[in-house]
Enzyme design. Structure first.
Site, mmCIF file in Angstrom:
data_model
loop_
_atom_site.group_PDB
_atom_site.id
_atom_site.type_symbol
_atom_site.label_atom_id
_atom_site.label_comp_id
_atom_site.label_asym_id
_atom_site.label_seq_id
_atom_site.Cartn_x
_atom_site.Cartn_y
_atom_site.Cartn_z
ATOM 1 N N ASN A 273 33.240 32.488 39.105
ATOM 2 C CA ASN A 273 32.417 33.596 38.735
ATOM 3 C C ASN A 273 31.674 33.466 37.436
ATOM 4 O O ASN A 273 32.625 33.689 36.663
ATOM 5 C CB ASN A 273 33.168 34.828 39.267
ATOM 6 C CG ASN A 273 32.436 36.207 39.184
ATOM 7 O OD1 ASN A 273 33.090 37.103 39.015
ATOM 8 N ND2 ASN A 273 31.184 36.252 39.171
ATOM 9 N N CYS B 294 34.170 44.556 35.973
ATOM 10 C CA CYS B 294 34.251 43.203 36.514
ATOM 11 C C CYS B 294 35.452 42.430 35.909
ATOM 12 O O CYS B 294 35.757 42.482 34.716
ATOM 13 C CB CYS B 294 32.843 42.300 35.615
ATOM 14 S SG CYS B 294 32.942 40.894 36.043
ATOM 15 N N HIS C 69 34.373 49.079 46.495
ATOM 16 C CA HIS C 69 34.598 48.039 47.343
ATOM 17 C C HIS C 69 34.977 48.347 48.716
ATOM 18 O O HIS C 69 35.516 49.330 48.956
ATOM 19 C CB HIS C 69 35.781 47.270 47.014
ATOM 20 C CG HIS C 69 35.712 46.621 45.462
ATOM 21 N ND1 HIS C 69 35.326 45.159 45.599
ATOM 22 C CD2 HIS C 69 35.542 46.924 44.338
ATOM 23 C CE1 HIS C 69 34.997 44.844 44.398
ATOM 24 N NE2 HIS C 69 35.504 45.689 43.472
ATOM 25 N N ASN D 291 30.420 46.556 47.135
ATOM 26 C CA ASN D 291 30.844 44.910 47.083
ATOM 27 C C ASN D 291 31.992 44.856 48.419
ATOM 28 O O ASN D 291 32.487 45.610 48.931
ATOM 29 C CB ASN D 291 32.091 44.485 45.808
ATOM 30 C CG ASN D 291 31.411 44.896 44.495
ATOM 31 O OD1 ASN D 291 30.276 43.980 44.108
ATOM 32 N ND2 ASN D 291 31.561 45.784 43.882
ATOM 33 N N GLU E 111 29.198 40.051 46.691
ATOM 34 C CA GLU E 111 29.127 41.146 45.646
ATOM 35 C C GLU E 111 27.782 42.036 45.552
ATOM 36 O O GLU E 111 26.652 41.417 45.750
ATOM 37 C CB GLU E 111 29.300 40.472 44.069
ATOM 38 C CG GLU E 111 30.685 40.060 44.034
ATOM 39 C CD GLU E 111 30.971 39.699 42.576
ATOM 40 O OE1 GLU E 111 30.375 40.436 41.570
ATOM 41 O OE2 GLU E 111 31.904 38.829 42.330
ATOM 42 N N CYS F 77 35.795 37.098 43.001
ATOM 43 C CA CYS F 77 35.532 38.520 42.562
ATOM 44 C C CYS F 77 36.946 39.224 42.073
ATOM 45 O O CYS F 77 37.771 39.175 43.126
ATOM 46 C CB CYS F 77 35.019 39.280 43.476
ATOM 47 S SG CYS F 77 34.471 40.948 43.070
ATOM 48 N N SER G 100 37.751 42.058 40.730
ATOM 49 C CA SER G 100 37.970 43.557 41.240
ATOM 50 C C SER G 100 38.023 43.460 42.680
ATOM 51 O O SER G 100 38.909 44.247 43.203
ATOM 52 C CB SER G 100 36.896 44.256 40.619
ATOM 53 O OG SER G 100 35.534 44.043 41.089
ATOM 54 N N GLY G 101 37.245 42.521 43.275
ATOM 55 C CA GLY G 101 37.402 42.251 44.574
ATOM 56 C C GLY G 101 38.742 41.884 45.331
ATOM 57 O O GLY G 101 39.377 42.195 46.296
HETATM 58 N N1 LIG Z 1 29.325 43.042 41.710
HETATM 59 C C1 LIG Z 1 30.167 43.954 40.810
HETATM 60 C C2 LIG Z 1 30.594 43.666 39.387
HETATM 61 C C3 LIG Z 1 31.382 42.298 39.094
HETATM 62 C C4 LIG Z 1 32.238 42.237 39.795
HETATM 63 C C5 LIG Z 1 32.976 40.913 39.895
HETATM 64 N N2 LIG Z 1 32.260 39.836 39.419
HETATM 65 C C6 LIG Z 1 34.425 40.923 39.293
HETATM 66 O O1 LIG Z 1 34.923 40.077 38.888
HETATM 67 O O2 LIG Z 1 35.104 41.848 39.439
HETATM 68 C C7 LIG Z 1 29.508 45.179 41.224
HETATM 69 O O3 LIG Z 1 28.557 45.657 41.225
HETATM 70 O O4 LIG Z 1 30.810 46.442 41.236
#
Ligand SMILES: N[C@H](CCC[C@H](N)C(=O)O)C(=O)O
Length: 278
Positions: A13, A75, A161, A192, A210, A219, A221-222
């Site tokens: 990422n 993120c 999410h 996400n 995402e 990801c 947070s994912g």
């Molecule tokens: N696309 C996510 C932000 C980046 C999250 C991801 N790259 C991570 O590592 O948490 C959003 O719009 O909330």
């Protein structure tokens, strides 16, 4: 405007990281989109700004912009790269770093082995906190997507999410369903979309489409969202290995109002300068 940047990634990422303390930065949405473009710019999933603190008790302000130019509040993979960046650039001489994001505060810790542990804060399940349109909180919601009804969990880690369980992430229809879930009207700020395959209570596989970036190799947070949804549903334990296409993260959550902890790598790829048009 000439811009100094560092290209980094967390399990693939990838990020453009910019020191906005020692450079004057004022980027419009279209300029961020150009920098994130993989042919006309540097190329990244997200652009991260390192800014001075604006409140007591934190060392930095951490701002995040998706490849589509939209600013977001969280993120996880980026937070690990943020810690590595400020430490390597000598912007701080401690291994425990407090940052303020639009979603609140986070603590980043550089471990002796070079990995980074991020306190991602407490997950929020209330629909209004995600935000997600639902009459009441539930462990699993029914989401109508075209002529399909999908079962999914919904949670905020500072960003929204949706998490669906699938039998095998290799065959999951991520390319087809990802954009439809991301833009679903019941997610007023988009979302996400995580596709989770549970191997056992301590190990899952995950792909994430995402918001504002499309499917990424990882990801952070994912990964946290999938673990907390799986644990809420009684399917996962307190410590879970999350294997994404780009690699594996360690996620810990004791449930309730305890914070989610994520540990993983942060890698610097190259440094550069770029002329920003406009
Ligand atoms: N696309 C996510 C932000 C980046 C999250 C991801 N790259 C991570 O590592 O948490 C959003 O719009 O909330």
């Amino acid at each position: 405007m000439s811009l100094r940047f560092t290209k980094m990634h967390g399990l693939g990422n990838d990020f453009v990281v910019i020191d906005a303390i020692n450079q004057k930065i004022d980027l419009a949405r279209e300029q961020i989109r150009q920098l994130a473009d993989r042919r006309f710019g540097i190329g990244c999933d997200q652009l991260l700004l390192v800014e001075p603190p604006r409140e007591a008790g934190v060392d930095f302000t951490y701002r995040i912009f998706n490849a589509d130019g939209g600013e977001v509040a969280q993120c996880g993979n980026g937070a690990r790269c943020f810690a590595r960046f400020v430490r390597d650039k000598g912007l701080i001489d401690r291994d425990t770093i407090a940052v303020a994001t639009a979603a609140g505060r986070m603590t980043l810790r550089i471990e002796p082995d070079g990995q980074v542990t991020v306190n991602m804060g407490v997950p929020h399940f209330a629909p209004a906190d995600v935000p997600f349109e639902a009459d009441a909180p539930a462990e699993r919601y029914a989401l109508q997507v075209g002529d399909e009804t999908l079962g999914m969990g919904a949670v905020s880690l500072g960003n929204p999410h949706a998490v669906l369980e699938v039998d095998n992430i290799d065959t999951a229809p991520v390319e087809r369903l990802g954009p439809l879930i991301e833009a679903h009207p019941r997610f007023p700020r988009r979302v996400n979309a995580g596709f989770m395959q549970i191997l056992d209570a301590g190990h899952i596989r995950l792909r994430v489409y995402e918001r504002g970036a499309g499917e990424t190799l990882a990801c952070g947070s994912g990964a946290c969202a999938a673990v907390v949804v799986g644990r809420q549903q009684g399917r996962l334990g307190d410590k879970v290995e999350v294997t994404l296409p780009g690699g594996t993260l360690q996620i810990q959550w004791q449930g309730g109002d305890s914070p989610v902890l994520m540990t993983g790598p942060a890698t610097t790829v190259f440094e550069g300068n770029i002329q920003v048009q406009g």
